[in-house]
Every structure is written in structure tokens, then in C-alpha cells.
Scaffold this active site. Sequence first.
Site, PDB file in Angstrom:
ATOM      1  N   LYS A  76       6.171  -4.427  -4.104  1.00 24.40           N
ATOM      2  CA  LYS A  76       7.619  -4.371  -3.911  1.00 24.40           C
ATOM      3  C   LYS A  76       8.021  -4.379  -2.435  1.00 24.40           C
ATOM      4  O   LYS A  76       8.989  -5.011  -2.070  1.00 24.40           O
ATOM      5  CB  LYS A  76       8.187  -3.135  -4.591  1.00 24.40           C
ATOM      6  CG  LYS A  76       9.700  -3.163  -4.606  1.00 24.40           C
ATOM      7  CD  LYS A  76      10.283  -2.308  -5.677  1.00 24.40           C
ATOM      8  CE  LYS A  76      11.785  -2.468  -5.738  1.00 24.40           C
ATOM      9  NZ  LYS A  76      12.187  -3.770  -6.302  1.00 24.40           N
ATOM     10  N   CYS A 133       0.837  -1.190   0.000  1.00 21.95           N
ATOM     11  CA  CYS A 133       0.000   0.000   0.000  1.00 21.95           C
ATOM     12  C   CYS A 133       0.881   1.252   0.000  1.00 21.95           C
ATOM     13  O   CYS A 133       1.921   1.287   0.643  1.00 21.95           O
ATOM     14  CB  CYS A 133      -0.947   0.094   1.185  1.00 21.95           C
ATOM     15  SG  CYS A 133      -2.096  -1.275   1.274  1.00 21.95           S
ATOM     16  N   ARG A 158       4.121  -0.459  -4.704  1.00 18.10           N
ATOM     17  CA  ARG A 158       3.760  -0.945  -3.377  1.00 18.10           C
ATOM     18  C   ARG A 158       2.421  -1.687  -3.368  1.00 18.10           C
ATOM     19  O   ARG A 158       1.986  -2.178  -2.326  1.00 18.10           O
ATOM     20  CB  ARG A 158       3.675   0.227  -2.397  1.00 18.10           C
ATOM     21  CG  ARG A 158       4.941   1.009  -2.284  1.00 18.10           C
ATOM     22  CD  ARG A 158       4.769   2.150  -1.331  1.00 18.10           C
ATOM     23  NE  ARG A 158       4.565   1.681   0.019  1.00 18.10           N
ATOM     24  CZ  ARG A 158       5.530   1.347   0.858  1.00 18.10           C
ATOM     25  NH1 ARG A 158       6.782   1.467   0.484  1.00 18.10           N
ATOM     26  NH2 ARG A 158       5.262   0.921   2.063  1.00 18.10           N
ATOM     27  N   GLU A 164       8.424 -14.680 -11.183  1.00 23.29           N
ATOM     28  CA  GLU A 164       7.784 -13.423 -10.792  1.00 23.29           C
ATOM     29  C   GLU A 164       7.137 -12.696 -11.966  1.00 23.29           C
ATOM     30  O   GLU A 164       6.031 -12.198 -11.850  1.00 23.29           O
ATOM     31  CB  GLU A 164       8.844 -12.450 -10.244  1.00 23.29           C
ATOM     32  CG  GLU A 164       9.182 -12.578  -8.812  1.00 23.29           C
ATOM     33  CD  GLU A 164      10.177 -11.503  -8.404  1.00 23.29           C
ATOM     34  OE1 GLU A 164      11.280 -11.452  -8.974  1.00 23.29           O
ATOM     35  OE2 GLU A 164       9.836 -10.706  -7.526  1.00 23.29           O
ATOM     36  N   TRP A 187      -2.779  -2.769  -1.754  1.00 28.52           N
ATOM     37  CA  TRP A 187      -2.484  -4.184  -1.969  1.00 28.52           C
ATOM     38  C   TRP A 187      -3.283  -4.901  -0.891  1.00 28.52           C
ATOM     39  O   TRP A 187      -2.970  -4.817   0.288  1.00 28.52           O
ATOM     40  CB  TRP A 187      -0.987  -4.429  -1.808  1.00 28.52           C
ATOM     41  CG  TRP A 187      -0.554  -5.810  -2.165  1.00 28.52           C
ATOM     42  CD1 TRP A 187      -0.209  -6.260  -3.404  1.00 28.52           C
ATOM     43  CD2 TRP A 187      -0.392  -6.919  -1.276  1.00 28.52           C
ATOM     44  NE1 TRP A 187       0.153  -7.586  -3.342  1.00 28.52           N
ATOM     45  CE2 TRP A 187       0.048  -8.016  -2.053  1.00 28.52           C
ATOM     46  CE3 TRP A 187      -0.583  -7.100   0.095  1.00 28.52           C
ATOM     47  CZ2 TRP A 187       0.309  -9.269  -1.498  1.00 28.52           C
ATOM     48  CZ3 TRP A 187      -0.330  -8.351   0.641  1.00 28.52           C
ATOM     49  CH2 TRP A 187       0.115  -9.413  -0.155  1.00 28.52           C
ATOM     50  N   GLU A 205      18.026 -17.169  -8.036  1.00 26.77           N
ATOM     51  CA  GLU A 205      17.596 -15.832  -8.448  1.00 26.77           C
ATOM     52  C   GLU A 205      17.036 -15.865  -9.876  1.00 26.77           C
ATOM     53  O   GLU A 205      16.022 -15.222 -10.164  1.00 26.77           O
ATOM     54  CB  GLU A 205      18.783 -14.863  -8.329  1.00 26.77           C
ATOM     55  CG  GLU A 205      18.523 -13.438  -8.758  1.00 26.77           C
ATOM     56  CD  GLU A 205      17.411 -12.722  -7.975  1.00 26.77           C
ATOM     57  OE1 GLU A 205      16.935 -13.250  -6.969  1.00 26.77           O
ATOM     58  OE2 GLU A 205      17.010 -11.634  -8.425  1.00 26.77           O
ATOM     59  N   HIS A 209      18.655 -36.324  -6.812  1.00 22.43           N
ATOM     60  CA  HIS A 209      17.952 -36.729  -5.592  1.00 22.43           C
ATOM     61  C   HIS A 209      16.459 -36.411  -5.676  1.00 22.43           C
ATOM     62  O   HIS A 209      15.801 -36.250  -4.661  1.00 22.43           O
ATOM     63  CB  HIS A 209      18.604 -36.067  -4.381  1.00 22.43           C
ATOM     64  CG  HIS A 209      20.044 -36.445  -4.252  1.00 22.43           C
ATOM     65  ND1 HIS A 209      20.438 -37.667  -3.782  1.00 22.43           N
ATOM     66  CD2 HIS A 209      21.174 -35.791  -4.615  1.00 22.43           C
ATOM     67  CE1 HIS A 209      21.767 -37.746  -3.839  1.00 22.43           C
ATOM     68  NE2 HIS A 209      22.231 -36.611  -4.334  1.00 22.43           N
ATOM     69  N   LYS A 228      13.249 -14.670 -10.751  1.00 19.50           N
ATOM     70  CA  LYS A 228      12.915 -13.616 -11.719  1.00 19.50           C
ATOM     71  C   LYS A 228      11.901 -14.135 -12.729  1.00 19.50           C
ATOM     72  O   LYS A 228      10.920 -13.472 -13.054  1.00 19.50           O
ATOM     73  CB  LYS A 228      14.153 -13.136 -12.497  1.00 19.50           C
ATOM     74  CG  LYS A 228      15.119 -12.253 -11.774  1.00 19.50           C
ATOM     75  CD  LYS A 228      14.634 -10.845 -11.515  1.00 19.50           C
ATOM     76  CE  LYS A 228      13.943 -10.772 -10.183  1.00 19.50           C
ATOM     77  NZ  LYS A 228      14.751 -10.580  -9.005  1.00 19.50           N
ATOM     78  N   ASN A 255      -1.388   2.115   5.728  1.00 20.41           N
ATOM     79  CA  ASN A 255      -0.559   1.064   5.147  1.00 20.41           C
ATOM     80  C   ASN A 255      -0.151   0.147   6.299  1.00 20.41           C
ATOM     81  O   ASN A 255       0.352   0.632   7.307  1.00 20.41           O
ATOM     82  CB  ASN A 255       0.674   1.707   4.489  1.00 20.41           C
ATOM     83  CG  ASN A 255       1.789   0.713   4.236  1.00 20.41           C
ATOM     84  OD1 ASN A 255       1.543  -0.451   3.978  1.00 20.41           O
ATOM     85  ND2 ASN A 255       3.020   1.182   4.312  1.00 20.41           N
ATOM     86  N   GLY A 256      -0.387  -1.161   6.148  1.00 24.95           N
ATOM     87  CA  GLY A 256      -0.020  -2.092   7.215  1.00 24.95           C
ATOM     88  C   GLY A 256      -1.209  -2.935   7.611  1.00 24.95           C
ATOM     89  O   GLY A 256      -2.167  -3.070   6.845  1.00 24.95           O
TER      90      GLY A 256
HETATM   91  C1  F6R Z   1      12.249 -10.165  -6.077  1.00 20.80           C
HETATM   92  C2  F6R Z   1      11.990  -9.189  -5.051  1.00 20.80           C
HETATM   93  C3  F6R Z   1      11.589  -9.666  -3.695  1.00 20.80           C
HETATM   94  C4  F6R Z   1      12.357  -8.876  -2.621  1.00 20.80           C
HETATM   95  C5  F6R Z   1      11.895  -9.266  -1.222  1.00 20.80           C
HETATM   96  C6  F6R Z   1      12.675  -8.548  -0.146  1.00 20.80           C
HETATM   97  O1  F6R Z   1      12.517  -9.586  -7.305  1.00 20.80           O
HETATM   98  O2  F6R Z   1      12.096  -8.023  -5.287  1.00 20.80           O
HETATM   99  O3  F6R Z   1      11.818 -11.029  -3.555  1.00 20.80           O
HETATM  100  O4  F6R Z   1      13.717  -9.132  -2.782  1.00 20.80           O
HETATM  101  O5  F6R Z   1      10.540  -8.975  -1.088  1.00 20.80           O
HETATM  102  O6  F6R Z   1      12.512  -7.164  -0.197  1.00 20.80           O
HETATM  103  P1  F6R Z   1      13.519  -6.199   0.530  1.00 20.80           P
HETATM  104  O7  F6R Z   1      14.851  -6.367  -0.106  1.00 20.80           O
HETATM  105  O8  F6R Z   1      12.979  -4.824   0.326  1.00 20.80           O
HETATM  106  O9  F6R Z   1      13.567  -6.590   1.971  1.00 20.80           O
END
Ligand code: F6R
Length: 611
Positions: free
Chosen positions: A606, A2, A27, A491, A79, A484, A507, A488, A105-106
Site C-alpha cells: 500500500k 515493509c 505495507r 490490481e 516487501w 480508476e 486512434h 482497480k 523499511n526503505g
Molecule cells: C491503487 C492504489 C495506489 C496508490 C498509489 C499512491 O488502489 O492504492 O495506486 O494510490 O500507490 O499512494 P499514496 O496515495 O499513498 O501516495
Amino acid sequence: MCGIVGIVGDKATAKAIVEGLRRLEYRGYDSAGMVLATNVGFEVKRIAQDTSSIAALSDWVNATTNSVKLSSAMGHTRWATHGVPSEMNAHPHLDCSGQFAVVHNGIVENYKEIREQLMALGHEFASETDTEVIVHLVEERYRLNNDVREAVTEAFDELVGSMAVVVMNLKEPETFYMMRRMAPLVIGTDDSSLFVASDIPALLDGVTKYFSVPEDALITGSVRHGKVVLEPLPETLEVEWDASKVDVGGYTDFMSKEIDEQPRALSDTLAGRVDRGGLISLDELNISPEELKTIHKIVIVGCGTSLHAGMVARYALEHFVRVPVEIEVSSEFRYRDPVLSPTTLVVGVSQSGETLDTMVALSEAKASGAKTMVVSNVVGSSMARMADAVLYTRAGPEISVASTKTFIAQIGALEILALYLADLKRTLFPAEVQELISKLNEVPEAVGRAISQIQEYEKTTQALLEYQRFYFIGRNVGYPVALEGALKLKEITYTPSEGYPAGELKHGPIAMIDDKAVVVAIASKSSLYEKVLANVEEVRARGAKVVIVANEAPVDSEVRGDEVFLVPRIHQLFSPMVDVVPLQVMAHYISVSRGLDPDRPRNLAKTVTVE
Ligand code: F6R
């Protein structure tokens, strides 16, 4: 999750709120809304149109409110946590009388009890959200004591959970009441206006001073006779970002811009860390070198991409510093009973510095006597204020939900930490530290060379567009790169993709390999190169389409029909910073080719400020 944005004073326009919301869209974006304080009262608009809510809000603003003079305005992009994304559940929420408006927010954890109590007192609720209890609680306390500041303070004291809240009162439309608890809220001012937002990018235009709302305190912000008044005056924040950094520029999306910005993000993160005498410096270190010398264990916590950066750094920390390094997902760590002591250093890795699980993990580590450090991209973020030490990544704002440049910058910052500790503990000779620093300083240029191959990487990815299952494998530092790469891809393309240590394949996971699967192997020349190639043989024999990330093409790859992503050759422990580039490009290219929006993947936000 949010985003909140509000303006009091000359700059308060509905358009400016929409612009702020656009910059906070990362957000959360399943619904959006705003409240405008006009000379005839509050005007509220809420929209829930999936990923186009803010665009729809903008259309509404253009069609209806363009020329209206406002005392103040605030907006919210949501969100959903409590209650489905809908107009009814979108913020702002109003009390029964329509005197107070709230954005939040929260999560209010005790909202059910409060809601029941308020309903018993006759309050009528219009939404399913936890947020709505806040505004009715303020109304109720105000009814009893007739003092808005008191009412807001009392209401906030009753709420349990993590939250950032802004309250508007129709009777004093030139004032905001602002509070936060383990959720971000920053204030900006210029000569005649006051701005409040969940994050700095929403504040940048024209703001000359920044302040952080302190934890658990109420700040009142007003504009009276053209002058901004903040009570009590909060601590100022140093902000180096400028508005151009949160603009997509000539790119089609933020993710491609941020992939391109990686060499700069890394070189800015490394810059100025070594003084003329060859000594490494960290940013804000309230742990003495003597205390750091006593560190016998390092625990790294983080989530998602930040966790992967920590996993990469573990290899350098153990190799250079010779201390055991544990790594754990923050949400698991916080509910364990970990064995910590004053000689343990707990490092939280968090781009935003606001991720709730990592924040709680750090605060619990601190409470149990361990030393704490955060690696964060946001100056003055909650974790930066809480930890004993801070190491900033200087990557600039990252807007795309999927992290790219901050991953590379986090690895760079953690490698600096490894070399700092190795120097301090004398586990490396000063000359070795110097040599490694100069190798590290060459990495931004190598990342730049990988980026110059983007068109090649995209051409290679064309052969993969039709595949619907991907497995990423690697050994040693190649393993977190595999994780990673898989993250990506899932996501931003929603394609099933998993990362495994290459040695784990037999395994279990190898049972899934057939001619419909792609296996991406991180196989840069290293001590384990041959072993990764042996694993590649096993999946090739089972029909998988093979893609190799290599700093030297395997001799027989063309004959075998493998795809190859070539990357520059650098020190093995630093290689994830170049190996990840083609994987980011691959995910981005597949996402765009399938008509998806790489910046705003479904269901994600994010900054995750809820558990
Ligand atoms: C993946 C991504 C998320 C963040 C995770 C942690 O592309 O962006 O997996 O890495 O939510 O967020 P931070 O780094 O802000 O604690």
C-alpha cells in the site's frame, strides 16, 4: 513498503508483535520475522511463506513462546527490494556477534560499497539484503568507539537512501534506537510501555500519546523502572483514529468495509470546512491568502489512484478558478526540469503522505520556489510536515491495498480547494460558491444511494465473470474514472484492463475490440453524453460486451443486451464520486468470485516508500 513494529516494557509480547504486523500487512507481506529479547538473549524467527507469513509467525508464537517474559520485541513484514523473499532475507538481521538486531523499511542505496568495505574488515553476511549492512556497520562503529548511541548515529550518517530503522542492543534490551529519513516511523507510549511502528494502526491499542520521529535524528526510547523515557523528546502527534477503525468488523474483507465507509469518509472530509460566515477554511495553510491570489498555475502530482483523484479535480480547478492546471505522475515530474515559480502551486495528492516519488516531487518543487500543498489522509505524515499547506482527507485508516474511500475523499478535498481559490480570486460570485458548496454537501448522501445498489451492481457483474479483457472509456471527468476503474480491476483481479479517453478509441485501441472484450463506458448525462454513446456504438458494432455507468439508463440498453450500472445524478464535476462506486464493486466482486484476496493483491504494497 515493509512494516516495522516494536514494543519495550510490560506490553512486549510476541503476540502483540504479531497483531501489530497484521495491521501493517498492507505495507508488504512476502515474508515476516521477529526478535524477542528474553532473559537468555535474542530469539529470532523469520518466515517466508508468500502471503501467509504472518499467519505462520502467529502459529510459531502460539506453539513456542506464549508465556515467555520479554524486555522488548520487534517485528517486521517485508516487501522485497534487495534479495528474493526468503527466510534468510527476512528481517530482523543480526550482526556477526549477535549483539545488535535491526529492522528496516526503505532502501540503502550505497549498500554495495558499505558491504564490500565491511567484508574486507571480516564481517560475514547472512543475507542478500541492503538492510544487513546497517547492523554490521553499527557493530563496526561500536567496536571502534564502544558507545552504542554514537555507533548508531555514525552508521546512519553513512547510509544513503530513504529509510526507517530500529536497532536493538542485547546489552540494554529495554532500549530502542530509532531513526528515519523520508520513511515513516511513529512512536506511541502508555504508562509503562513504548511502541514504535511504521504506521499508526499498529499502535492503537492502549496507546495514550503519539510522537513522530523527526527526520534525520536519532531517538532513544527506553523503559526504566516502569517509566518510559524518550531522548530527545520528539514532537507529539494528534491522532483521532481508534482501534475499531482498523478492525474488519462484520465484513469479509477491508475493501468491502471501506467501500461501505465512503459516504462517511466524504462527509467527514467536507465537514467543518465552511464557517458561519460562509468562508471556506483549509487545515494547515502557511501560505497567505494574498500569496494564493497570485497563483497563476497549479501542478498536481501523485501516483495511481491519487493521481486519478487529481485528474478529476483538474476539471473543477480550471472551470472554477480559471488557472491552468498541469497534472503529472510524480515519478516523471521529479526527473523533469519543470518550469516553476513562486506563483505556481504544486499540489501532491497522497493518501499515505509517504509515497517517495510524490514526496521528492514536492520537495523539489519547494526548493525551486513554488508553493506546495499536500492532500493526505495521515495526520503528521512526512509530506504533511514538509509542504507549505496541508489539506487532510478525513477518511480514517485505509487498510485494503486498493484505495477506495480515500479516492472519493481526495476528490472532495480538492473540490473544496477549487471553491476556496475561486472565492479568493473572485472567479465565482460568493453566491455561486455557496450554491456549489451545498451541492457538494449533498454528494455523501448520493454516494450512500450508490452504495445501497451494491447487490444490483454485483448481480450485473455476474454477466462479466468469464471475460478476460476489459476496456474502460469516458470523456471529461469520466476519463479519470475510466482509468480508476481499470486500475482497480487489474490490481485485485490481475485481468488485463485499460482506461482510455473515449475519443481516443479509434486512434488505436479499437483494434483490440472483439466479442471477447468488455467495454465499460462512463456515460452519465452530461454535455458529452451523446458523444460517449456514439463511441459505445462503435464498440458494440465490433462485438464487445457493453457495460454503461449511467445516471439514467439509455432507452435502448435492454433491447441491445447492454449491462447498466445506475448511479444517482449529481453535478457533473462531482459525478466521479458516484460513478466510481459500481466499478469498485465490480472489481471486488470479480476478485472474490475468482477466489482471490482483494485486500492483499500479489506484488503490491500500500505504501510505496521506494522509487
Ligand atoms: C491503487 C492504489 C495506489 C496508490 C498509489 C499512491 O488502489 O492504492 O495506486 O494510490 O500507490 O499512494 P499514496 O496515495 O499513498 O501516495
